[in-house]
Scaffold this motif. Structure first.
Motif, PDB file in Angstrom:
ATOM      1  N   ARG A   1      18.550   8.839  26.725  1.00 10.28           N
ATOM      2  CA  ARG A   1      19.053   8.258  27.858  1.00 10.28           C
ATOM      3  C   ARG A   1      18.186   8.337  29.304  1.00 10.28           C
ATOM      4  O   ARG A   1      18.093   7.516  29.924  1.00 10.28           O
ATOM      5  N   ASP A   2      17.666   9.736  29.093  1.00 11.63           N
ATOM      6  CA  ASP A   2      16.984  10.135  30.267  1.00 11.63           C
ATOM      7  C   ASP A   2      15.481   9.231  30.210  1.00 11.63           C
ATOM      8  O   ASP A   2      14.992   8.700  31.194  1.00 11.63           O
TER       9      ASP A   2
ATOM     10  N   ARG B   1      16.093   5.864  31.536  1.00 14.23           N
ATOM     11  CA  ARG B   1      16.542   5.800  33.044  1.00 14.23           C
ATOM     12  C   ARG B   1      15.043   6.222  33.732  1.00 14.23           C
ATOM     13  O   ARG B   1      15.130   5.495  34.825  1.00 14.23           O
TER      14      ARG B   1
ATOM     15  N   PRO C   1      16.417   3.225  35.981  1.00 19.37           N
ATOM     16  CA  PRO C   1      17.191   4.241  36.766  1.00 19.37           C
ATOM     17  C   PRO C   1      18.648   3.737  37.008  1.00 19.37           C
ATOM     18  O   PRO C   1      19.381   4.501  36.935  1.00 19.37           O
TER      19      PRO C   1
ATOM     20  N   GLU D   1      25.831  11.567  34.678  1.00 17.49           N
ATOM     21  CA  GLU D   1      25.059  10.311  34.133  1.00 17.49           C
ATOM     22  C   GLU D   1      26.031   9.298  34.385  1.00 17.49           C
ATOM     23  O   GLU D   1      27.328   9.339  34.326  1.00 17.49           O
TER      24      GLU D   1
END
Length: 167
Positions: A90-91, A94, A98, A143
């Motif tokens: 997920r990072d 993002r 973002p 998150e």
């Protein structure tokens, strides 16, 4: 506060209903839908079809493509179905986009296994469900996102998601 052009990743393990819910959610929000499975390389599809779990090295280019697709949709909005099983995945998404909000679909192993076994038109075999459940990392408090339990019909799930988005 939700952006006027939402970027939403409908996430979770195989057979949780990401595509079904994602398509209906995109329609409800009047934005395009994409399935991250369509962004996998042929090599990744071949591995999964053979029942071989992907490695992180297999996933990085795919996750970059997912993030790029979200990034390119900043003006139109987008709902995308994508497993996004680990925080680091997920990072990675993002890092390009973002603003993505993650809607984590959850269900019991028994429910998901019965769904996976009933599918005949999907490249992900039911045998990989346990590997995905073992890999899955819950959304962290920092998150952007929330959980939705999939023990109801898709229309009810979508109505709940839309309400939680403040729409």
């Amino acid at each position: 506060m939700m952006l006027s052009t939402p970027l939403i990743c409908v996430m979770g393990v195989s057979a949780v209903g990401k595509s079904t819910v994602g398509i209906a959610l995109a329609e409800a929000l009047s934005v395009p839908f994409a399935d991250a499975d369509d962004l996998h390389s042929d090599a990744n599809r071949t591995k999964m079809n053979a029942g071989t779990p992907l490695t992180d090295d297999d996933r990085w280019p795919w996750l970059d493509a997912v993030g790029g697709r979200f990034g390119a949709a900043s003006e139109t909005g987008l709902v995308m179905a994508c497993s996004a099983l680990r925080r680091v995945y997920r990072d990675r998404i993002r890092s390009v986009a973002p603003e993505v909000l993650f809607v984590h679909l959850t269900g019991s192993r028994e429910l998901l296994l019965s769904r996976a076994r009933a599918r005949t038109d999907h490249f992900m075999p039911a045998s990989l469900l346990d590997s995905q459940l073992d890999t899955l990392e819950d959304l962290d408090a920092d998150e952007a996102g929330f959980h939705v339990t999939v023990d109801r019909v898709p229309g009810v799930l979508v109505a709940e998601i839309v309400a939680r988005l403040g729409r």
